[in-house]
Write a protein that holds these residues in place. Structure first.
Motif, PDB file in Angstrom:
ATOM      1  N   ASP A  53       1.087  34.391  60.799  1.00 26.74           N
ATOM      2  CA  ASP A  53       1.822  35.617  61.053  1.00 26.74           C
ATOM      3  C   ASP A  53       0.984  36.515  61.950  1.00 26.74           C
ATOM      4  N   GLU A 113       8.778  35.299  67.543  1.00 27.12           N
ATOM      5  CA  GLU A 113       8.398  36.705  67.710  1.00 27.12           C
ATOM      6  C   GLU A 113       7.304  37.155  66.748  1.00 27.12           C
ATOM      7  N   LYS A 114       7.218  36.527  65.594  1.00 23.00           N
ATOM      8  CA  LYS A 114       6.288  37.004  64.577  1.00 23.00           C
ATOM      9  C   LYS A 114       5.190  36.007  64.213  1.00 23.00           C
ATOM     10  N   SER A 115       5.110  34.879  64.923  1.00 23.52           N
ATOM     11  CA  SER A 115       4.093  33.897  64.541  1.00 23.52           C
ATOM     12  C   SER A 115       3.564  33.114  65.730  1.00 23.52           C
TER      13      SER A 115
END
Length: 207
Positions: free
Chosen positions: A86, A46-48
């Protein structure tokens, strides 16, 4: 898929003026070397995202080494770098490399220099830092070349990831827009019509 406008060949060859004595395209003869750099961005979590860069140098003719050995035509460099970045900050969280094809058995030692890149943020000035940190006798010119090409591609990959869902202007600050897009080329120069229009709309752009 919506197609982009093709470049006008007359515009593409604008530099062929009075000082140009030949049409270089027509004077190409035997190809002796190619360098290919391919950079792909993959979803991760979800974040990378994972950004993978591949550099290949192929010599199309036999060649002499410094020690005067004769080598056959073939790949002399095949280098791969992968980064996990990120999506919010473009900070490099992890980095790894492979060297499937190298000219000397000592070459893999240079990959240790990439450890310095972990934690760095991809932003203007990144390429100059990479040159100082892993270029020349601090690492490997080919690793540095590939990594420097991966930086702008990482931004484009991240932008593609963001554009895969409805655009939320709150996700991209004005500071981020000015950092990564404004003054990135002549068309997007600060104070120019395109930049002014873009900033007024809050970042609704395809680039």
């Amino acid at each position: 898929i919506r197609s982009r406008k093709r470049a006008n060949p007359k515009i593409s060859l604008w530099f062929m003026g009075k000082n140009c004595k030949m049409n270089l395209k027509q004077h190409k003869k035997k190809r002796i070397h190619t360098r290919q750099i391919e950079i792909s961005t993959y979803t991760c979590d979800e974040k990378s995202l994972i950004v993978e860069g591949v550099l290949k140098d192929d010599r199309m003719i036999p060649y002499h080494t410094i020690s005067d050995e004769i080598k056959p035509a073939g790949t002399i460099h095949h280098i791969i770098i992968r980064m996990r970045i990120d999506t919010g900050s473009l900070v490099i969280k992890e980095i790894e490399a492979e060297m499937p094809t190298i000219p000397r058995e000592e070459c893999p030692e240079t990959m240790k220099a990439l450890e310095k890149i972990r934690g760095m943020k991809i932003r203007p000035g990144f390429t100059s830092k990479v040159k100082k940190m892993i270029g020349g006798n601090r690492g490997c010119v080919h690793l540095a070349t590939l990594l420097m090409a991966m930086a702008p591609a990482s931004f484009q990959g991240n932008r593609t990831h963001q554009a895969s869902r409805p655009f939320d202007k709150k996700e991209i600050s004005r500071d981020m827009l000015e950092t990564y897009l404004i003054d990135s080329c002549m068309l997007w120069r600060k104070g120019g019509p395109l930049a002014n229009q873009f900033l007024q709309k809050g970042g609704d752009s395809e680039d």
